[in-house]
Design an enzyme around this catalytic site. Sequence first.
Site, PDB file in Angstrom:
ATOM      1  N   CYS A 114       0.816  -1.232   0.000  1.00 12.94           N
ATOM      2  CA  CYS A 114       0.000   0.000   0.000  1.00 12.94           C
ATOM      3  C   CYS A 114       0.842   1.272   0.000  1.00 12.94           C
ATOM      4  O   CYS A 114       0.331   2.354  -0.286  1.00 12.94           O
ATOM      5  CB  CYS A 114      -0.922   0.002   1.214  1.00 12.94           C
ATOM      6  N   HIS A 279      -3.615   6.943   1.464  1.00 16.30           N
ATOM      7  CA  HIS A 279      -3.939   5.614   0.939  1.00 16.30           C
ATOM      8  C   HIS A 279      -5.371   5.263   1.345  1.00 16.30           C
ATOM      9  O   HIS A 279      -5.809   5.575   2.452  1.00 16.30           O
ATOM     10  CB  HIS A 279      -2.936   4.599   1.511  1.00 16.30           C
ATOM     11  N   ASN A 309     -10.199  -0.758  -1.669  1.00 17.60           N
ATOM     12  CA  ASN A 309      -8.752  -0.616  -1.496  1.00 17.60           C
ATOM     13  C   ASN A 309      -8.054  -1.224  -2.716  1.00 17.60           C
ATOM     14  O   ASN A 309      -8.158  -2.429  -2.947  1.00 17.60           O
ATOM     15  CB  ASN A 309      -8.328  -1.338  -0.210  1.00 17.60           C
TER      16      ASN A 309
HETATM   17  O1  UT7 Z   1      -4.011  -1.442   3.175  1.00 16.38           O
HETATM   18  C1  UT7 Z   1      -3.941  -2.164   4.376  1.00 16.38           C
HETATM   19  C2  UT7 Z   1      -5.031  -3.206   4.288  1.00 16.38           C
HETATM   20  N1  UT7 Z   1      -5.789  -3.519   5.450  1.00 16.38           N
HETATM   21  C3  UT7 Z   1      -6.350  -2.635   6.308  1.00 16.38           C
HETATM   22  O2  UT7 Z   1      -6.166  -1.450   6.292  1.00 16.38           O
HETATM   23  C4  UT7 Z   1      -7.286  -3.239   7.322  1.00 16.38           C
HETATM   24  C5  UT7 Z   1      -7.455  -2.405   8.553  1.00 16.38           C
HETATM   25  N2  UT7 Z   1      -8.516  -2.965   9.376  1.00 16.38           N
HETATM   26  C6  UT7 Z   1      -9.817  -2.783   9.046  1.00 16.38           C
HETATM   27  O3  UT7 Z   1     -10.136  -2.085   8.098  1.00 16.38           O
HETATM   28  C7  UT7 Z   1     -10.861  -3.411   9.952  1.00 16.38           C
HETATM   29  O4  UT7 Z   1     -10.215  -4.095  10.999  1.00 16.38           O
HETATM   30  C8  UT7 Z   1     -11.796  -4.386   9.186  1.00 16.38           C
HETATM   31  C9  UT7 Z   1     -12.739  -3.591   8.276  1.00 16.38           C
HETATM   32  C10 UT7 Z   1     -11.001  -5.387   8.362  1.00 16.38           C
HETATM   33  C11 UT7 Z   1     -12.668  -5.177  10.179  1.00 16.38           C
HETATM   34  O5  UT7 Z   1     -13.374  -4.313  11.020  1.00 16.38           O
HETATM   35  P1  UT7 Z   1     -13.411  -4.573  12.591  1.00 16.38           P
HETATM   36  O6  UT7 Z   1     -14.290  -3.549  13.155  1.00 16.38           O
HETATM   37  O7  UT7 Z   1     -11.979  -4.614  13.059  1.00 16.38           O
HETATM   38  O8  UT7 Z   1     -14.128  -5.967  12.679  1.00 16.38           O
HETATM   39  P2  UT7 Z   1     -13.617  -7.363  13.310  1.00 16.38           P
HETATM   40  O9  UT7 Z   1     -12.594  -7.978  12.415  1.00 16.38           O
HETATM   41  O10 UT7 Z   1     -13.275  -7.162  14.744  1.00 16.38           O
HETATM   42  O11 UT7 Z   1     -14.941  -8.207  13.220  1.00 16.38           O
HETATM   43  C12 UT7 Z   1     -16.147  -7.820  13.900  1.00 16.38           C
HETATM   44  C13 UT7 Z   1     -17.226  -8.811  13.520  1.00 16.38           C
HETATM   45  C14 UT7 Z   1     -16.801 -10.270  13.690  1.00 16.38           C
HETATM   46  O12 UT7 Z   1     -17.927 -10.994  14.119  1.00 16.38           O
HETATM   47  P3  UT7 Z   1     -18.129 -11.355  15.673  1.00 16.38           P
HETATM   48  O13 UT7 Z   1     -16.908 -12.149  16.062  1.00 16.38           O
HETATM   49  O14 UT7 Z   1     -18.228 -10.040  16.380  1.00 16.38           O
HETATM   50  O15 UT7 Z   1     -19.401 -12.161  15.664  1.00 16.38           O
HETATM   51  C15 UT7 Z   1     -16.455 -10.690  12.285  1.00 16.38           C
HETATM   52  O16 UT7 Z   1     -16.601 -12.075  12.077  1.00 16.38           O
HETATM   53  O17 UT7 Z   1     -17.573  -8.651  12.130  1.00 16.38           O
HETATM   54  C16 UT7 Z   1     -17.478  -9.937  11.483  1.00 16.38           C
HETATM   55  N3  UT7 Z   1     -17.098  -9.699  10.093  1.00 16.38           N
HETATM   56  C17 UT7 Z   1     -17.974  -9.495   9.100  1.00 16.38           C
HETATM   57  N4  UT7 Z   1     -19.319  -9.474   9.085  1.00 16.38           N
HETATM   58  C18 UT7 Z   1     -19.918  -9.219   7.916  1.00 16.38           C
HETATM   59  C19 UT7 Z   1     -15.842  -9.623   9.590  1.00 16.38           C
HETATM   60  N5  UT7 Z   1     -15.898  -9.353   8.256  1.00 16.38           N
HETATM   61  C20 UT7 Z   1     -17.216  -9.285   7.952  1.00 16.38           C
HETATM   62  C21 UT7 Z   1     -17.897  -9.026   6.742  1.00 16.38           C
HETATM   63  N6  UT7 Z   1     -19.250  -9.006   6.775  1.00 16.38           N
HETATM   64  N7  UT7 Z   1     -17.268  -8.792   5.590  1.00 16.38           N
END
Ligand code: UT7
Length: 352
Positions: A114, A279, A309
């Site tokens: 990135c 980014h 992204n």
């Molecule tokens: O260029 C660098 C690339 N990467 C990044 O910049 C990523 C940076 N991080 C993020 O953008 C965020 O951490 C995410 C968008 C990836 C995830 O958001 P979060 O608020 O950190 O969610 P989480 O991973 O803690 O998940 C929360 C819940 C989980 O369910 P439970 O355990 O609370 O029941 C996940 O299983 O959301 C669930 N979940 C989803 N639900 C629906 C994870 N992905 C999805 C999805 N749709 N796509």
Amino acid sequence: MTTRTQILGTGFVTGEKLVKNADLAKLMDTSDEWIRERSGIEQRYYVKAGTGTTDLALQAAEKAIADAKIDKHEIDYIVFATMTPDHYFPGCGGILQSRLGLGNVPALDIRQQCTGFIYGLQVSDALLRSGGAKTILLIGAEVHTGFMPWTQWDHLFGEGGEAPSDAERAWNSKFRDRTVLFGDAAGAAILRAHDGERGLLGFELHSDGSTFKDLYVPAVGFAQRPYVTPKDYAEGRHIPEMNGRSVFKQAVTRMPEVVKSLTARLGHKIEDLDLLIAHQANLRINEAVQKHLGLPDTKVFNNIQRYGNTTAATIPIALDECRKSGRVKEGDLVCFVGLGAGFHWGAALLRA
Ligand code: UT7
């Protein structure tokens, strides 16, 4: 007399297929609401089968060459940033050089994910100001869809095909935190050094490899023998693993820090910035960075809502949209900032 690297032209293209959040819910357990709320993304573009990173790069390069109003044969160096090359090796730079018909000019591939475009700007600036090159084509391009774990592409695109079975849906859903974020696209810029005060003013780049496992592809690498196995494929170890929380935390602290440090070192205040182009990994990350820096909405540009992204392509795409819509005007002070897998992060300052 000061010599600075200027951006003569820019251009970008996306994959051919528009995919809305609701379309992804056809393949896995996700929703438009979740994706919008957590990431700000509303849609992204995917390539159709058979389009690779160099295909997108070629189209973006042709647009940037036309925008710069140069003859393509004036390009005497290619710098190509991607984490999704057409082949494991060689990199895309040489393939693009041949397809553009540029003759045997050097082609350098860099893989800073990135932050690839910002690293590419620094390398290009050094080459141009030291006389190593006169006109550089800098590319950031990605086809992420090769990482997607599903096989139901026709169904996704609304072109027939079967809906996934329950088992397939469960498999697709295992990777949903990552797959909903990414899109396919390429951005390009033509760079040349000129006498005068306008152009790239400076850079601050960093790397920290100690946490690389927070975002990486475990298999398809020579730390194991053979470098890819049927077991890797069966377990999905060829698909990136990500600790989303950790990446989020790094991004919202390191990006504002590096913007503050670079602007101060170059004798500017944050208030002097006319535009911040960060980014595009997550709109919530960029909102937090904006808040840390105390910048008003008028000084920050985001387009992740429309493209997702696109890794090395996000910054040149945003720059192209800002140049063509008048968001960047001659004389503006523009800051680019990014952070991504590696981990690599950094910022660049431009007097447009
Ligand atoms: O260029 C660098 C690339 N990467 C990044 O910049 C990523 C940076 N991080 C993020 O953008 C965020 O951490 C995410 C968008 C990836 C995830 O958001 P979060 O608020 O950190 O969610 P989480 O991973 O803690 O998940 C929360 C819940 C989980 O369910 P439970 O355990 O609370 O029941 C996940 O299983 O959301 C669930 N979940 C989803 N639900 C629906 C994870 N992905 C999805 C999805 N749709 N796509």
